[in-house]
Enzyme design. Sequence first.
Site, PDB file in Angstrom:
ATOM      1  N   ASP A 106     134.992 -63.194   2.082  1.00 41.47           N
ATOM      2  CA  ASP A 106     135.043 -63.831   3.401  1.00 41.47           C
ATOM      3  C   ASP A 106     133.867 -64.798   3.534  1.00 41.47           C
ATOM      4  OD1 ASP A 106     137.021 -61.886   3.575  1.00 41.47           O
ATOM      5  OD2 ASP A 106     136.636 -61.491   5.696  1.00 41.47           O
TER       6      ASP A 106
ATOM      7  N   LYS B 197     139.914 -67.313   9.230  1.00 40.76           N
ATOM      8  CA  LYS B 197     139.415 -66.150   9.975  1.00 40.76           C
ATOM      9  C   LYS B 197     138.605 -66.620  11.175  1.00 40.76           C
ATOM     10  CE  LYS B 197     136.252 -62.200   9.290  1.00 40.76           C
ATOM     11  NZ  LYS B 197     135.481 -61.434   8.278  1.00 40.76           N
TER      12      LYS B 197
ATOM     13  N   LYS C  21     143.282 -64.257  10.076  1.00 41.21           N
ATOM     14  CA  LYS C  21     142.631 -62.978  10.362  1.00 41.21           C
ATOM     15  C   LYS C  21     141.888 -63.090  11.684  1.00 41.21           C
ATOM     16  CE  LYS C  21     139.056 -59.737   8.803  1.00 41.21           C
ATOM     17  NZ  LYS C  21     138.206 -59.272   7.676  1.00 41.21           N
TER      18      LYS C  21
END
Length: 248
Positions: free
Chosen positions: A99, A173, A207
């Site tokens: 990430d 995300k 996400k």
Amino acid sequence: MNVKPYLDSTYLKTASQAGLSEAANIVVVKNTIDEAILEGFKLVMIRPEYVSLAKTTILSAGSNLLIGTVIDFPEGKSNLETKIKEANEAIENGADDLDFVCNYQAFKEGETALVKQEILIGTQIGLANNKTVKWIIEVAALSDKEIIQLSALIKNVVLSNFKEENYASVFVKSSTGFYKTENDLPNGATIPAVMMMLENASPLPVKAAGGVRSYEDAVEMINLGVKRIGTSAAKTIADGENTTNHIK
């Protein structure tokens, strides 16, 4: 609905941030890993220095739990060389998901070429090693227009440089969960922000991290089209309870 397969159970605090000794913080990390194994969550999201611990624990348990970690966390403003080094170390230590914090400050300042380059190289490294890559855009630091533009930029880099079979492995995300907002404004995923991300990142998955504080919140996000949810209260949510904790 069983929300557990969508949940990335998350603990990203340093010992000092948690007000704990290093040893006590490691206990929290270990408990987070053990709980994620027991509950059958999708993934445990931890800081890079704990990836090896997670790998050993998961192998010992014979579990399929995935390991995620953060790259250039939480500000995302390091140079590309630093991002690459962190990503390679995480891969070597056994991480499944990387990430990356996108350099959203550079994006806000108009340095789109820099941002495109880090997205391209970071994604290449992840996909070449069969990892899932997520780009954190930090929605609380962006205007609506910037959320739309940065989501689309990431999508366009991926669609222009990678095969369709890879799209499902590159996420946009929402948040780190560590961004400091003024006047107690939300620092994570909100319904409007997530809707903008979904619309402009598609066909890349999204996400939602931060702000999902109940089972109902999680179901709403999933129904919108979110594929993963990052939360520091995964068990509470999965058990159908509410939490007022800050969710990472």
